[in-house]
Design a protein around this motif. Sequence first.
Motif, PDB file in Angstrom:
ATOM      1  N   UNK A  87       3.149  52.339  31.568  1.00 56.03           N
ATOM      2  CA  UNK A  87       4.503  52.115  32.077  1.00 56.03           C
ATOM      3  C   UNK A  87       5.195  53.436  32.402  1.00 56.03           C
ATOM      4  N   UNK A  88       5.033  54.421  31.534  1.00 58.11           N
ATOM      5  CA  UNK A  88       5.640  55.730  31.795  1.00 58.11           C
ATOM      6  C   UNK A  88       4.980  56.385  33.001  1.00 58.11           C
ATOM      7  N   UNK A  89       3.658  56.251  33.128  1.00 56.56           N
ATOM      8  CA  UNK A  89       2.969  56.798  34.286  1.00 56.56           C
ATOM      9  C   UNK A  89       3.429  56.118  35.572  1.00 56.56           C
ATOM     10  N   UNK A  90       3.685  54.815  35.504  1.00 60.50           N
ATOM     11  CA  UNK A  90       4.175  54.095  36.677  1.00 60.50           C
ATOM     12  C   UNK A  90       5.514  54.647  37.149  1.00 60.50           C
ATOM     13  N   UNK A 138      -1.169  57.626  21.779  1.00 59.70           N
ATOM     14  CA  UNK A 138       0.230  57.857  21.410  1.00 59.70           C
ATOM     15  C   UNK A 138       0.607  59.315  21.629  1.00 59.70           C
ATOM     16  N   UNK A 139      -0.288  60.242  21.270  1.00 61.30           N
ATOM     17  CA  UNK A 139      -0.009  61.658  21.517  1.00 61.30           C
ATOM     18  C   UNK A 139       0.156  61.929  23.008  1.00 61.30           C
ATOM     19  N   UNK A 140      -0.687  61.303  23.836  1.00 60.41           N
ATOM     20  CA  UNK A 140      -0.554  61.467  25.288  1.00 60.41           C
ATOM     21  C   UNK A 140       0.762  60.884  25.778  1.00 60.41           C
ATOM     22  N   UNK A 141       1.178  59.749  25.209  1.00 67.84           N
ATOM     23  CA  UNK A 141       2.456  59.142  25.584  1.00 67.84           C
ATOM     24  C   UNK A 141       3.619  60.079  25.304  1.00 67.84           C
ATOM     25  N   UNK A 142       3.607  60.738  24.156  1.00 71.46           N
ATOM     26  CA  UNK A 142       4.689  61.679  23.824  1.00 71.46           C
ATOM     27  C   UNK A 142       4.681  62.862  24.782  1.00 71.46           C
ATOM     28  N   UNK A 143       3.490  63.314  25.178  1.00 75.79           N
ATOM     29  CA  UNK A 143       3.416  64.415  26.143  1.00 75.79           C
ATOM     30  C   UNK A 143       4.066  64.009  27.456  1.00 75.79           C
ATOM     31  N   UNK A 144       3.809  62.787  27.905  1.00 76.56           N
ATOM     32  CA  UNK A 144       4.423  62.307  29.156  1.00 76.56           C
ATOM     33  C   UNK A 144       5.934  62.179  29.006  1.00 76.56           C
ATOM     34  N   UNK A 145       6.382  61.715  27.863  1.00 77.39           N
ATOM     35  CA  UNK A 145       7.835  61.545  27.670  1.00 77.39           C
ATOM     36  C   UNK A 145       8.557  62.889  27.637  1.00 77.39           C
ATOM     37  N   UNK A 146       7.892  63.934  27.172  1.00 72.18           N
ATOM     38  CA  UNK A 146       8.572  65.217  26.934  1.00 72.18           C
ATOM     39  C   UNK A 146       8.168  66.309  27.927  1.00 72.18           C
ATOM     40  N   UNK A 147       7.548  65.911  29.034  1.00 69.02           N
ATOM     41  CA  UNK A 147       7.167  66.879  30.057  1.00 69.02           C
ATOM     42  C   UNK A 147       7.951  66.596  31.347  1.00 69.02           C
TER      43      UNK A 147
END
Length: 309
Positions: free
Chosen positions: A80-83, A300-309
């Motif tokens: 969803x974040x990638x979308x 989950x670690x990858x998700x946090x990277x996407x949220x904070x980049x």
Amino acid sequence: MGRGDLTNAEWGRLASFLPRGGTRGGRWSDHRRVINGVLYRVRTGVQWRDLPGRFGPWETVYKRHRRWSADGTWKMLLRQIQTAEDAAGRIDWDVSVDSTVVRAHQHAAGARKAPPPAAAQKEARAGTKQDDPAAKTGRPTGGGGRLGECLGRSRGGLTTKIHLTADGRCRPLALLLTPGHYGDGPQLEAVLEQIAVPRVGVGRPRSRPDRVLADKAYTSRSNRRYLRRRGIAHIIPERHDQRRHRLNRGSRGGRPTGFDSEHYKKRNTVERAINRLKGFRTVATRYEKRAYIYLGTVTLAALIIWLRT
């Protein structure tokens, strides 16, 4: 809000996609508090029983993480974040591929060869198919045994290898686990098949990068044929022995592989993405016995990277 917890902005991007409650009308513990508990453990590497009391019962936090690793909730949130990032034009589709070996702690060994069946989930995610094995047993199919749980034997002990693709902004696009002794080249097709960024509105998910960059470990004929068949431009250097054999065969050796040294400089993005992932201690060292739970941790670690980049 503690250090490392979700900010209000980050929580606002995730809240609408989280499960609403159990199928029988039961209520779950507050999602934000539980996710912060999982984040605390992923970031610090403490044992589940040592989680601070502000996150609630440790069993609740652990079971939520295990459940969402099994039914794909963490992967769904990442998609969803990638979308949203793709719709805003913030994904660089010059994709780099590489892998990293992770040392498995002694606690990661000893999983049963056949994972025991679990009780059906009472809190199944809304929209979960009834025939989904993860919804019925609490775990995905497969696994069991050392190789089934992606544990390889080496001189240093048990290891797991994370194969990943990263976009041009050092963010993981797709993840794949194998035992630590598996080679990189044979996994290129499998890890690229994991790329699937849904589109806003109608249309199939985007799965084809503009360009793939990889090192000499991926320079096999089968990999190049696969990339040409999919119409993906690629920059992979040719090994010296392959070049020598090609020249020795003369005209039968085929044309030389194209190589753009200037574009190849961008391949460091995947190395930097790996460094970001290994900043989370439970990614840098594997503690989970089950591969699907460890994959949920890495996701989950990858998700946090996407949220904070």
